[in-house]
Design a protein around this motif. Structure first.
Motif, PDB file in Angstrom:
ATOM      1  N   LYS A 122      98.997 129.922   3.644  1.00 26.22           N
ATOM      2  CA  LYS A 122      98.801 130.945   2.625  1.00 26.22           C
ATOM      3  C   LYS A 122      99.408 130.601   1.267  1.00 26.22           C
ATOM      4  CE  LYS A 122      99.380 135.211   4.005  1.00 26.22           C
ATOM      5  NZ  LYS A 122      99.923 136.402   4.710  1.00 26.22           N
ATOM      6  N   ALA A 137      93.544 136.671   1.161  1.00 31.38           N
ATOM      7  CA  ALA A 137      94.425 135.741   1.872  1.00 31.38           C
ATOM      8  C   ALA A 137      95.764 136.392   2.222  1.00 31.38           C
ATOM      9  CB  ALA A 137      94.647 134.485   1.038  1.00 31.38           C
ATOM     10  N   GLU A 182      99.854 134.175   9.023  1.00 28.54           N
ATOM     11  CA  GLU A 182     100.229 132.776   8.830  1.00 28.54           C
ATOM     12  C   GLU A 182     100.218 132.071  10.186  1.00 28.54           C
ATOM     13  OE1 GLU A 182     100.322 129.700   7.497  1.00 28.54           O
ATOM     14  OE2 GLU A 182     101.086 130.819   5.765  1.00 28.54           O
TER      15      GLU A 182
END
Length: 457
Positions: free
Chosen positions: A311, A423, A428
């Motif tokens: 990210k 995003a 993650e």
């Protein structure tokens, strides 16, 4: 059964046949062909096709030619579904080989097409048909190459090895541009009569090289084991919407970021050469230099994402693109060649490279094995529709004031920020083991649910 499925998702101990290096090389080689073909079409659409396939379109000939470039983006989701289905059902390698042959054949045939003066309306019809076949092929390429590579890569290096898929895209663009550079310098009559055909016909050589490399690949052992355990689903597209709909939405909106790429390579090229009088050779060299450097920065940025996460790198790249697009257009308007090289370098080699380096692992890691190729391919290609139509939409937007690039830059920046916001909602995954990717948050079964089912997104 659960142990068998977990083993199917684990990294195979025997890396001889399915080594990440071999997968990365095959991924890059095939990607080079796919996007060599795609970009010679883009360059020809921007510089040539309006004159030879749409001569009666007058002032909108360029828009019509760029629209044929965009048509493949509509076909890409179809390719994503079809090729993703077979990739998730019968194997990654088989689909990769088919994709290569389909693209190579369609591109070669474009180079054989008669023009409008020879067969009339059939010329653009055949051009669009072949462009659709190219779109179907490209629709499955990146996902298939990424999925095969990620399933044989060691943990902690998945982004690095999968970054060679976009490196193949960059190499394809460089090769296409280098070949088109001397072609574009031909006298106008030679360029329009036979010169433009050469890059398309040369695709046969690239196809042969890519086929030899891909034919030597083996199916990932994780996929083979899942196939043996009958852990795959019959209709991946149904399963992916049932269990991974959130991930499809994320990938789709994150993929809007790729509109920047086509704006730089297609719209800006047409703007610079057609409106501001910058020589075609200058613009092509700007793109060549920045993309050659990106071949180095993309693996490095991918390695960074293996250390700090997908990210941060992906988001930083989008923010950089949102800012640099103004500088790049400003340098085109100024006609300052050194500044043009500098802004092109910063835009492509760093900002866009950060997106390119991380999206394969970032997107693929949102899905589990049984729908990984379908999910990534579909979400990616749905988002890329915006990228495909960006040049023709922007050309139409500036039709009254062809030199007014500011609205185009604003829209491009907004698209990049939308990708950033999307995003931020993603999980993650850079430290998540391969067998845990796509795993649901909770389960009603007493045992841990294998990574072949559910969605954590």
């Amino acid at each position: 059964m659960n142990k068998s499925l977990q083993h199917a998702n684990s990294h195979p101990p025997d890396a001889k046949k399915n080594s990440p290096v071999r997968a990365a090389v095959a991924s890059m080689a095939g990607g080079t062909l796919e996007y060599y073909d795609n970009y010679i079409y883009a360059l020809a659409a921007a510089l040539v096709f309006g004159k030879i396939f749409f001569p009666e379109s007058g002032g909108v000939a360029t828009i019509a030619a760029l629209a044929t470039f965009a048509v493949s983006y509509v076909a890409r989701p179809i390719g994503a579904i079809l090729l993703g289905h077979f990739g998730d059902r019968i194997g990654r390698k088989k689909v990769l080989v088919f994709i290569l042959v389909l693209m190579g054949t369609a591109t070669f045939l474009v180079g054989c097409l008669p023009n409008y003066a020879q067969i009339g309306i059939w010329a653009p019809i055949l051009l669009v048909t072949l462009r659709i076949l190219q779109g179907i092929s490209v629709g499955g390429e990146t996902a298939a190459a990424t999925v095969l590579t990620i399933e044989v890569s060691p943990e902690g290096r998945r982004a690095f090895f999968t970054s060679f898929a976009p490196n193949g895209i960059v190499a394809g663009f460089i090769l296409a541009t280098l070949i088109f550079l001397p072609i574009s310098a031909l006298p106008e009559d030679q360029l329009l009569s036979w010169g433009w055909r050469i890059p398309f016909l040369l695709s046969a050589l690239v196809t042969l090289g890519g086929f030899i490399i891909r034919a030597k690949l083996e199916e990932p052992e994780a996929f083979v084991e899942a196939q043996k355990e009958h852990a795959l689903v019959k209709v991946p597209i149904v399963e992916v919407f049932r269990s991974h709909w959130g991930s499809i939405i994320r990938v789709t909106f994150c993929s809007l970021a790729f509109a920047i790429d086509t704006v730089i390579k297609v719209f800006a090229l047409s703007l610079a050469t057609g409106v501001y009088g910058i020589p075609r050779s200058t613009m092509l060299w700007v793109l060549i230099v920045s993309h050659v450097c990106a071949l180095v920065t993309q693996p490095l940025l991918a390695m960074l994402s293996d250390r700090i996460g997908r990210k941060p790198v992906f988001i930083a790249g989008n923010v950089g693109c949102a800012l640099m697009i103004f500088a790049y257009f400003g340098s085109i308007q100024s006609g300052n060649v050194p500044l043009l090289f500098l802004t092109g370098f910063l835009s492509v080699t760093f900002a866009y490279a950060a997106i390119n380096a991380t999206y394969p692992s970032f997107f693929a890691e949102m899905f589990n094995l049984k729908v990984r190729q379908t999910g990534m391919a579909l979400g990616l290609q749905l988002g890329l529709i915006a990228a495909g139509f960006a040049p023709s939409v922007y050309t139409a937007l500036t039709a009254g004031k062809p030199g007014d690039w500011f609205p185009v830059a604003v829209i491009s920046a907004i698209i990049s920020i939308l990708a950033v916001l999307t995003a931020l909602t993603a999980k993650e995954t850079f430290r998540t083991p391969l067998g845990e990717l796509g795993k649901p948050i909770s389960t009603t079964t007493p045992e841990p649910v294998p990574a072949l089912t559910g969605d954590r997104s």
